[in-house]
Design an enzyme around this catalytic site. Structure first.
Site, mmCIF file in Angstrom:
data_model
loop_
_atom_site.group_PDB
_atom_site.id
_atom_site.type_symbol
_atom_site.label_atom_id
_atom_site.label_comp_id
_atom_site.label_asym_id
_atom_site.label_seq_id
_atom_site.Cartn_x
_atom_site.Cartn_y
_atom_site.Cartn_z
ATOM 1 N N GLU A 7 0.868 -1.168 0.000
ATOM 2 C CA GLU A 7 0.000 0.000 0.000
ATOM 3 C C GLU A 7 0.916 1.232 0.000
ATOM 4 O O GLU A 7 1.818 1.320 0.853
ATOM 5 C CB GLU A 7 -0.880 -0.002 1.264
ATOM 6 C CG GLU A 7 -1.802 1.204 1.248
ATOM 7 C CD GLU A 7 -2.785 1.274 2.404
ATOM 8 O OE1 GLU A 7 -2.764 0.358 3.272
ATOM 9 O OE2 GLU A 7 -3.553 2.244 2.435
ATOM 10 N N ARG A 234 5.388 -13.146 9.313
ATOM 11 C CA ARG A 234 6.049 -11.883 9.013
ATOM 12 C C ARG A 234 7.376 -11.825 9.745
ATOM 13 O O ARG A 234 7.600 -12.544 10.726
ATOM 14 C CB ARG A 234 5.180 -10.683 9.346
ATOM 15 C CG ARG A 234 4.801 -10.515 10.799
ATOM 16 C CD ARG A 234 3.630 -9.542 10.960
ATOM 17 N NE ARG A 234 3.951 -8.194 10.526
ATOM 18 C CZ ARG A 234 3.294 -7.536 9.561
ATOM 19 N NH1 ARG A 234 2.297 -8.092 8.923
ATOM 20 N NH2 ARG A 234 3.613 -6.308 9.253
ATOM 21 N N LYS A 244 4.494 0.507 9.476
ATOM 22 C CA LYS A 244 4.550 1.792 8.773
ATOM 23 C C LYS A 244 3.919 2.901 9.614
ATOM 24 O O LYS A 244 4.365 4.038 9.562
ATOM 25 C CB LYS A 244 3.835 1.681 7.425
ATOM 26 C CG LYS A 244 4.700 1.002 6.387
ATOM 27 C CD LYS A 244 4.083 1.108 5.010
ATOM 28 C CE LYS A 244 3.041 0.037 4.811
ATOM 29 N NZ LYS A 244 2.567 -0.082 3.426
HETATM 30 P P1 ATP Z 1 3.050 -2.672 8.103
HETATM 31 O O1 ATP Z 1 2.328 -3.684 8.942
HETATM 32 O O2 ATP Z 1 4.509 -2.609 8.331
HETATM 33 O O3 ATP Z 1 2.428 -1.324 8.137
HETATM 34 P P2 ATP Z 1 1.663 -3.590 5.832
HETATM 35 O O4 ATP Z 1 1.447 -5.052 5.851
HETATM 36 O O5 ATP Z 1 0.504 -2.725 6.164
HETATM 37 O O6 ATP Z 1 2.951 -3.227 6.645
HETATM 38 P P3 ATP Z 1 1.722 -3.443 2.994
HETATM 39 O O7 ATP Z 1 2.120 -2.308 2.149
HETATM 40 O O8 ATP Z 1 0.303 -3.856 2.998
HETATM 41 O O9 ATP Z 1 2.212 -3.116 4.449
HETATM 42 O O10 ATP Z 1 2.659 -4.703 2.709
HETATM 43 C C1 ATP Z 1 2.936 -5.193 1.433
HETATM 44 C C2 ATP Z 1 3.288 -6.648 1.549
HETATM 45 O O11 ATP Z 1 4.413 -6.819 2.402
HETATM 46 C C3 ATP Z 1 2.156 -7.454 2.147
HETATM 47 O O12 ATP Z 1 1.994 -8.631 1.392
HETATM 48 C C4 ATP Z 1 2.609 -7.761 3.547
HETATM 49 O O13 ATP Z 1 2.101 -8.971 3.965
HETATM 50 C C5 ATP Z 1 4.135 -7.788 3.392
HETATM 51 N N1 ATP Z 1 4.777 -7.431 4.646
HETATM 52 C C6 ATP Z 1 4.602 -6.315 5.372
HETATM 53 N N2 ATP Z 1 5.315 -6.357 6.518
HETATM 54 C C7 ATP Z 1 5.975 -7.546 6.515
HETATM 55 C C8 ATP Z 1 6.867 -8.200 7.420
HETATM 56 N N3 ATP Z 1 7.226 -7.625 8.567
HETATM 57 N N4 ATP Z 1 7.356 -9.404 7.088
HETATM 58 C C9 ATP Z 1 6.993 -9.981 5.931
HETATM 59 N N5 ATP Z 1 6.154 -9.437 5.033
HETATM 60 C C10 ATP Z 1 5.629 -8.231 5.316
HETATM 61 MG MG MG Z 2 -1.226 -3.854 4.658
#
Ligand code: ATP
Ligand code: MG
Length: 536
Positions: A7, A234, A244
């Site tokens: 995102e 994760r 984020k």
């Molecule tokens: P955050 O929780 O850090 O705000 P998010 O999951 O909201 O991150 P996205 O932009 O939706 O952020 O993430 C893009 C992709 O990266 C998704 O498929 C998510 O599952 C993966 N991702 C995000 N954080 C991690 C992590 N700590 N380890 C592995 N994959 C991750």
């Molecule tokens: Mg997300």
């Protein structure tokens, strides 16, 4: 076919790197495999083109390429709307007019079933009419939502008639004011995967409970293709923040210098700190992919950058906290150009000349007036070898008569001990680094320590996590002295400062003063001995 679906509401971090390596890596592993880069941009309030650009830069920098397959969920708004019409027509979705609070109350809890909304049995034609009017902008935010009609008594709360669309009179960074209804993640994501023909939709474990909904949406909307969701754990790392939302908080409150602050685990921060894409990829490969959440030690990430830089980084000499030494028996005005090895791990890196003269700087730490046992470096009456140069002996200590502070050391050198010469037979217990005072350039060095004093998981829920930020996370040392070959080092170049660690030139450098970020220290056996001797 896989996809990486960020995102665009912030910069990527090391956790995303794991997902990038997994998704792009799997596509590479299979003949004909393709990985899409998809911006999951269905929330108009937090998304921004700045992030879209930064994410592309970071994925490329990590060494991956989407081969022209870059997409935006917002490109599918029309198709998603049409699928919603299909769900309504099939009697699988309805317009609810409860308030957000009422919807929450009706949802029930983990132990109690939910209750049906009084609007659940609206007719298909009424639902179609209301949904079309929601889209046309006739209603205010929060007055109606579109919900899936599944089962308010389901043990899985995600299946208790989840919200599919909300009204939001907010302009979107790509679609402007074309839309005032926006799809929920759980609705948009499976259908975006289906529209693109994704076969394996890899996501993190917190979506495991959402999988039945993912499957429901795909089954009921009947897209031509059926993707499958598969979850993995994760990445979490000790003593740092990864979400984020928290990273944004640090940036917005100016608790760090920006998204690329070298203390942050963002890709931009790691890059500025001196990390290489190769090291990050090797780390992701090593930690692997599992079904159970775990926390990885920051030291493991550091291990991989050390391994990588050990192979490639040029060795140089730099003194962070200078102590002046004068070699009394070395002729005034004489300069010798000594040969120094650029990289013992890589003979093809060759050698360079390092000037040696009568007045030098050594590290304050390399001298002890009253040396403890096991301290083999310089002390009054003791000898050490100066790297690539001679053995010197400390014959005197000059102090400030007022403060007692050491101003300089008086030393004698042994001309028969030049490194590499045939006469170099005598052995001493330590070799230390140095720079020639008149030749050295000035530098600032930034040392980094963990961002947090405790792990985030241990912060009591009623406390503001930012109170656990480490006030010592950045240590700036000015007045450092570096060997002259570093005068023209360009931002982004990486070096090993002999005996000190790996350092990377920061973009804050100016022509007069280079600024170096310490990427990671070398392992320091002395620090361990010193600590173990302290009273417990
Ligand atoms: P955050 O929780 O850090 O705000 P998010 O999951 O909201 O991150 P996205 O932009 O939706 O952020 O993430 C893009 C992709 O990266 C998704 O498929 C998510 O599952 C993966 N991702 C995000 N954080 C991690 C992590 N700590 N380890 C592995 N994959 C991750
Ligand atoms: Mg997300």
């Amino acid at each position: 076919m896989t996809r990486f679906p960020p995102e665009p509401n912030g910069y990527l971090h090391i956790g995303h790197a794991k997902s990038i390596c997994l998704n792009f890596g799997i596509a590479q592993d299979y003949p004909g495999g393709i990985c899409h880069l998809r911006f999951d941009d269905t929330n108009p309030t937090t998304e921004d083109p700045e992030y879209v650009q930064a994410i592309q830069d970071d994925v490329r920098w990590l060494g991956f390429d989407w081969d022209g397959k870059m997409f935006y969920a917002s490109d599918y708004f029309h198709q998603l709307y049409d699928y919603a019409i299909r769900l309504i027509t099939k009697g699988r979705a309805y317009v609810d007019s409860l308030t957000a609070d009422q919807i929450r109350e009706y949802r029930g809890t983990l132990t109690e079933p939910g209750q049906n909304s009084p609007y659940r049995d609206r007719s298909v034609s009424e639902n179609l009419d209301l949904f079309q009017r929601m889209r046309a902008g006739e209603f205010a935010d929060g007055t109606h939502v579109l919900r899936a009609k599944i089962d308010m008594a389901s043990p899985n709360i995600n299946l208790r008639d989840p919200v599919l669309y909300r009204i939001r009179h907010t302009a979107h960074y790509r679609t402007g004011t074309t839309w005032c209804i926006y799809p929920a993640y759980d609705y948009a994501h499976p259908l975006s995967d289906a529209i693109e023909g994704i076969t394996h939709s890899l996501c993190t474990l917190e979506f495991e409970d959402h999988r039945p909904l993912y499957d429901w949406v795909v089954e009921q909307a009947e897209p031509p293709h059926r993707p499958e969701q598969i979850e993995f754990a994760r990445l979490n790392i000790t003593h740092t923040v990864m979400s984020k939302r928290r990273l944004l908080e640090l940036v917005e409150k100016k608790l760090v210098v920006g998204w690329d602050d070298p203390r942050l685990p963002t890709i931009k921060g790691l890059r500025r700190r001196g990390y290489t894409p190769e090291a990050i990829r090797a780390f992701c490969e090593h930690i692997g992919v599992a079904k159970r959440d775990a926390v990885v030690e920051m030291q493991l990430l550091e291990h991989f950058i050390r391994e990588d830089l050990n192979k490639g980084a040029q060795r140089v000499m730099a003194v962070l906290r200078p102590l002046k030494i004068v070699i009394e028996n070395y002729p005034q005005g004489q300069v010798e150009e000594l040969d120094a090895i650029n990289n013992p791990e890589d003979p093809s890196a060759g050698t360079r000349k390092v000037p040696f003269s009568r007045v030098l700087f050594i590290e304050q730490d390399d001298f002890r007036e009253d040396p403890p046992k096991q301290f083999f470096r310089l002390a009054p009456g003791r000898e050490v070898r100066l790297r690539y140069a001679y053995i010197i002996k400390c014959v005197g200590v000059t102090k400030d008569p007022q403060t007692g502070e050491i101003i300089e050391l008086r030393c004698m050198y042994d001309p028969d001990t030049k490194s590499g010469s045939s006469k170099e037979q005598r052995k001493v217990k330590a070799t230390i680094h140095w720079v020639s005072a008149i030749h050295a350039a000035d530098a600032e060095v930034r040392l980094y320590n963990p961002l947090l004093t405790i792990d985030l998981a241990k912060v009591p829920p009623d406390q503001d996590w930012t109170t656990y930020l480490n006030s010592q996370s950045l240590e700036r040392i000015t007045g450092c002295r570096i060997e002259p070959s570093l005068k023209h080092a360009t931002p982004g170049s990486r070096y090993q400062f002999e005996r000190l660690g790996y350092f990377c030139v920061d973009p804050d450098s100016s022509p007069g003063t280079a600024v170096f970020n310490r990427t990671v220290p070398l392992k320091d056996p002395w620090a361990r001995i010193d600590k173990s001797q302290q009273p417990r």
